[in-house]
Design a protein around this motif. Structure first.
Motif, PDB file in Angstrom:
ATOM      1  N   CYS A 190       0.839  -1.208   0.000  1.00 37.91           N
ATOM      2  CA  CYS A 190       0.000   0.000   0.000  1.00 37.91           C
ATOM      3  C   CYS A 190       0.872   1.255   0.000  1.00 37.91           C
ATOM      4  O   CYS A 190       1.195   1.815   1.058  1.00 37.91           O
ATOM      5  N   ALA A 191       1.226   1.700  -1.198  1.00 32.86           N
ATOM      6  CA  ALA A 191       2.057   2.897  -1.324  1.00 32.86           C
ATOM      7  C   ALA A 191       1.371   4.115  -0.731  1.00 32.86           C
ATOM      8  O   ALA A 191       2.027   4.985  -0.142  1.00 32.86           O
ATOM      9  N   SER A 192       0.046   4.193  -0.855  1.00 31.99           N
ATOM     10  CA  SER A 192      -0.674   5.354  -0.332  1.00 31.99           C
ATOM     11  C   SER A 192      -0.616   5.403   1.187  1.00 31.99           C
ATOM     12  O   SER A 192      -0.606   6.485   1.778  1.00 31.99           O
ATOM     13  N   ALA A 193      -0.564   4.245   1.842  1.00 31.77           N
ATOM     14  CA  ALA A 193      -0.392   4.213   3.299  1.00 31.77           C
ATOM     15  C   ALA A 193       1.041   4.548   3.679  1.00 31.77           C
ATOM     16  O   ALA A 193       1.294   5.301   4.626  1.00 31.77           O
ATOM     17  N   ALA A 194       2.005   3.990   2.936  1.00 32.69           N
ATOM     18  CA  ALA A 194       3.417   4.277   3.214  1.00 32.69           C
ATOM     19  C   ALA A 194       3.715   5.764   3.086  1.00 32.69           C
ATOM     20  O   ALA A 194       4.495   6.330   3.857  1.00 32.69           O
ATOM     21  N   ASN A 195       3.076   6.412   2.116  1.00 34.40           N
ATOM     22  CA  ASN A 195       3.326   7.829   1.880  1.00 34.40           C
ATOM     23  C   ASN A 195       2.738   8.739   2.953  1.00 34.40           C
ATOM     24  O   ASN A 195       2.977   9.950   2.931  1.00 34.40           O
ATOM     25  N   ARG A 196       1.953   8.167   3.858  1.00 37.62           N
ATOM     26  CA  ARG A 196       1.463   8.947   5.005  1.00 37.62           C
ATOM     27  C   ARG A 196       1.920   8.334   6.331  1.00 37.62           C
ATOM     28  O   ARG A 196       1.289   8.529   7.359  1.00 37.62           O
ATOM     29  N   ASP A 197       3.034   7.643   6.289  1.00 38.53           N
ATOM     30  CA  ASP A 197       3.574   7.027   7.495  1.00 38.53           C
ATOM     31  C   ASP A 197       4.265   8.103   8.330  1.00 38.53           C
ATOM     32  O   ASP A 197       5.247   8.716   7.884  1.00 38.53           O
ATOM     33  N   PRO A 198       3.774   8.362   9.555  1.00 32.72           N
ATOM     34  CA  PRO A 198       4.391   9.420  10.376  1.00 32.72           C
ATOM     35  C   PRO A 198       5.830   9.112  10.775  1.00 32.72           C
ATOM     36  O   PRO A 198       6.549  10.022  11.194  1.00 32.72           O
ATOM     37  N   ALA A 199       6.269   7.869  10.637  1.00 26.66           N
ATOM     38  CA  ALA A 199       7.657   7.543  10.928  1.00 26.66           C
ATOM     39  C   ALA A 199       8.608   8.134   9.888  1.00 26.66           C
ATOM     40  O   ALA A 199       9.817   8.242  10.138  1.00 26.66           O
ATOM     41  N   VAL A 200       8.065   8.519   8.738  1.00 28.95           N
ATOM     42  CA  VAL A 200       8.888   9.047   7.646  1.00 28.95           C
ATOM     43  C   VAL A 200       8.515  10.488   7.310  1.00 28.95           C
ATOM     44  O   VAL A 200       9.388  11.310   6.999  1.00 28.95           O
ATOM     45  N   PHE A 201       7.216  10.808   7.379  1.00 30.48           N
ATOM     46  CA  PHE A 201       6.729  12.117   6.974  1.00 30.48           C
ATOM     47  C   PHE A 201       6.053  12.810   8.158  1.00 30.48           C
ATOM     48  O   PHE A 201       4.964  12.392   8.577  1.00 30.48           O
ATOM     49  N   PRO A 202       6.649  13.863   8.709  1.00 30.86           N
ATOM     50  CA  PRO A 202       6.014  14.577   9.822  1.00 30.86           C
ATOM     51  C   PRO A 202       4.646  15.144   9.404  1.00 30.86           C
ATOM     52  O   PRO A 202       4.488  15.633   8.283  1.00 30.86           O
ATOM     53  N   ASP A 203       3.687  15.064  10.329  1.00 31.61           N
ATOM     54  CA  ASP A 203       2.338  15.584  10.078  1.00 31.61           C
ATOM     55  C   ASP A 203       1.844  15.112   8.705  1.00 31.61           C
ATOM     56  O   ASP A 203       1.509  15.915   7.832  1.00 31.61           O
ATOM     57  N   PRO A 204       1.788  13.806   8.473  1.00 34.04           N
ATOM     58  CA  PRO A 204       1.627  13.273   7.115  1.00 34.04           C
ATOM     59  C   PRO A 204       0.280  13.544   6.465  1.00 34.04           C
ATOM     60  O   PRO A 204       0.184  13.513   5.235  1.00 34.04           O
ATOM     61  N   ASP A 205      -0.769  13.817   7.243  1.00 32.97           N
ATOM     62  CA  ASP A 205      -2.078  14.054   6.656  1.00 32.97           C
ATOM     63  C   ASP A 205      -2.269  15.502   6.214  1.00 32.97           C
ATOM     64  O   ASP A 205      -3.330  15.847   5.684  1.00 32.97           O
ATOM     65  N   ARG A 206      -1.259  16.321   6.409  1.00 32.45           N
ATOM     66  CA  ARG A 206      -1.341  17.727   5.987  1.00 32.45           C
ATOM     67  C   ARG A 206      -0.696  17.891   4.616  1.00 32.45           C
ATOM     68  O   ARG A 206       0.430  17.450   4.390  1.00 32.45           O
ATOM     69  N   LEU A 207      -1.413  18.524   3.680  1.00 29.91           N
ATOM     70  CA  LEU A 207      -0.852  18.843   2.369  1.00 29.91           C
ATOM     71  C   LEU A 207       0.034  20.075   2.523  1.00 29.91           C
ATOM     72  O   LEU A 207      -0.413  21.124   2.989  1.00 29.91           O
ATOM     73  N   ASP A 208       1.295  19.952   2.126  1.00 32.16           N
ATOM     74  CA  ASP A 208       2.254  21.044   2.280  1.00 32.16           C
ATOM     75  C   ASP A 208       3.247  20.983   1.132  1.00 32.16           C
ATOM     76  O   ASP A 208       4.194  20.190   1.147  1.00 32.16           O
ATOM     77  N   VAL A 209       3.044  21.840   0.130  1.00 32.25           N
ATOM     78  CA  VAL A 209       3.902  21.789  -1.060  1.00 32.25           C
ATOM     79  C   VAL A 209       5.293  22.332  -0.779  1.00 32.25           C
ATOM     80  O   VAL A 209       6.189  22.197  -1.633  1.00 32.25           O
ATOM     81  N   THR A 210       5.505  22.937   0.399  1.00 37.58           N
ATOM     82  CA  THR A 210       6.852  23.381   0.768  1.00 37.58           C
ATOM     83  C   THR A 210       7.584  22.333   1.594  1.00 37.58           C
ATOM     84  O   THR A 210       8.704  22.566   2.043  1.00 37.58           O
ATOM     85  N   ARG A 211       6.952  21.189   1.770  1.00 37.94           N
ATOM     86  CA  ARG A 211       7.564  20.108   2.543  1.00 37.94           C
ATOM     87  C   ARG A 211       8.923  19.736   1.948  1.00 37.94           C
ATOM     88  O   ARG A 211       9.086  19.668   0.727  1.00 37.94           O
ATOM     89  N   ARG A 212       9.876  19.469   2.813  1.00 39.07           N
ATOM     90  CA  ARG A 212      11.179  19.021   2.334  1.00 39.07           C
ATOM     91  C   ARG A 212      11.005  17.728   1.551  1.00 39.07           C
ATOM     92  O   ARG A 212      10.331  16.802   2.013  1.00 39.07           O
ATOM     93  N   PRO A 213      11.547  17.656   0.341  1.00 37.04           N
ATOM     94  CA  PRO A 213      11.339  16.451  -0.477  1.00 37.04           C
ATOM     95  C   PRO A 213      11.701  15.189   0.294  1.00 37.04           C
ATOM     96  O   PRO A 213      12.777  15.086   0.890  1.00 37.04           O
ATOM     97  N   GLY A 214      10.774  14.251   0.298  1.00 37.02           N
ATOM     98  CA  GLY A 214      10.990  12.990   1.003  1.00 37.02           C
ATOM     99  C   GLY A 214      11.204  11.853   0.038  1.00 37.02           C
ATOM    100  O   GLY A 214      11.658  12.049  -1.093  1.00 37.02           O
TER     101      GLY A 214
END
Length: 398
Positions: free
Chosen positions: A313-337
């Motif tokens: 489930c790539a869509s779940a991995a892409n919102r994993d808080p262990a990798v992406f802080p505050d993962p449910d927030r859309l932030d286009v200035t987010r540091r590229p992960g």
């Protein structure tokens, strides 16, 4: 930890609620049962970033899942000949092969998708986007009238399909979607998809027979076959089908999902350097990636057996808080992960550079052309499939 609650025991990514918004259910699975066995689908669902990333790099998670299915389900007496033929075409797709066949086919196609080759498409993508936007009325569907015709036109022109024939592909593509992307709730998906596949392969057979443009992708495949590059006629046609289907389906969904996300979050810049990457992470077109276990493997404390089907489930991995802080927030200035929207490793999406280019042009172009663009009042309708996440329609007021 294995979940014992009834909600996760009966978890269904094709329920109406999960089709509309899969992220709450995926978050529950990721937290409580990250390597989850589904009795409903007789499959594993893997949701943590570390596990999805590891599996995508591990050759024991095989992409060769079509041939075993065909042999088990479609080679016996009484099997539908049309469905068997459709799965025969899928079996020749590069994305359903492991090395060495995957390596051979990818090498033949890779020259068409180098950054330099893709950059040459920039002007043409912008021209097509401008043409389509000029034709939009006050009430429009940004999937059917914009995202789909843009992406299908780009890939059809690359393949050498005459523009007059491009409208034919929408129906064929829609019918093939359930066959490829796992519309398991639709009992007619195989028969309907087989019909679409037969019509599309028939068209490409004729295109190859009458001699495609030498500069086109199909022309390059024909030359490779004639030069003795171990490419069969069936592989030429099947690869053409793959490029026509996959070459627009994922990008259409990226543009549609991205436009909807930005219309719901008007504080986010559509043309920031990180916008496309964040849209891929936050609500990208790849919901899950299917694999077949080729040898027993331990993952996340569970034993997956040879022959088991796995949905990564790539869509779940892409919102994993262990990798992406505050993962449910859309932030286009987010540091590229390290978002997994295009996969990773051996099967990293060959068309990713082109998809990024099209999205980076098409999304800001629509929002620039219509500064008052807003979503229509009707609720969105999503394709009810397991592997992809995309809108059937995106109605807006311009």
């Amino acid at each position: 930890m294995t979940a014992t609650g009834p909600d996760l025991q009966t978890a269904d990514l094709l329920s109406p609620a999960a089709v509309a918004d899969p992220y709450p259910l995926l978050a529950e699975l990721r937290e409580h049962d990250p390597v989850h066995w589904s009795e409903r689908y007789r499959s594993w669902f893997v949701t943590r970033y570390a596990d999805v990333d590891a599996a995508l790099r591990d050759p024991r998670f095989s992409s060769d899942r079509i041939a075993p299915y065909r042999r088990a389900r479609l080679d016996g007496p009484g099997a539908d000949a049309g469905v068997r033929a459709a799965f025969g075409v899928l079996e020749d797709w590069m994305v359903f092969k492991d090395p060495p066949d995957h390596t051979r086919l990818r090498k033949l196609l890779s020259r068409a998708f180098t950054p330099r080759a893709v950059e040459r498409m920039r002007v043409r993508v912008a021209e097509i986007a401008d043409e389509l936007l000029r034709d939009l009325g006050p009430h429009a569907d940004l999937i059917g009238e914009y995202a789909y015709p843009l992406t299908s036109s780009v890939v059809a022109e690359m393949l050498g399909v005459p523009r007059a024939d491009q409208a034919l592909f929408k129906d064929w593509s829609d019918r093939i979607t359930g066959l490829v992307f796992g519309g398991l709730g639709d009992p007619d998906r195989h028969a309907d998809g087989a019909g679409g596949m037969a019509e599309l392969t028939g068209y490409l057979d004729e295109l190859v027979a009458r001699g495609p443009d030498a500069e086109s992708l199909v022309g390059a495949l024909v030359r490779a076959r004639e030069a003795g590059d171990a490419l069969t006629h069936a592989e030429v046609v099947a690869t053409g089908v793959l490029l026509l289907f996959a070459g627009h389906e994922t990008t259409t969904n990226l543009i549609g999902n991205g436009l909807r996300a930005l219309l719901r979050h008007p504080d986010q810049a559509p043309d920031a350097p990180g916008t496309v990457e964040e849209l891929l992470r936050w609500d990208g077109p790849a919901k899950t990636i299917a694999r077949l276990v080729a040898a027993d493997v331990e993952l996340g404390g569970r034993t997956l057996r040879r022959g088991d089907r796995v949905f990564l489930c790539a869509s779940a991995a892409n919102r994993d808080p262990a990798v992406f802080p505050d993962p449910d927030r859309l932030d286009v200035t987010r540091r590229p992960g390290r978002q997994l929207g295009f996969g990773i490793g051996l099967h990293y999406c060959l068309g990713a550079p082109l998809a990024r280019l099209e999205a980076a042009i098409a999304i800001p172009a629509a929002l620039d052309r219509f500064p008052d663009l807003r979503l229509a009042e009707e609720p969105p309708a999503w394709h009810p499939v397991l592997l992809s996440r995309g809108l059937v329609r995106l109605p807006v007021h311009t």
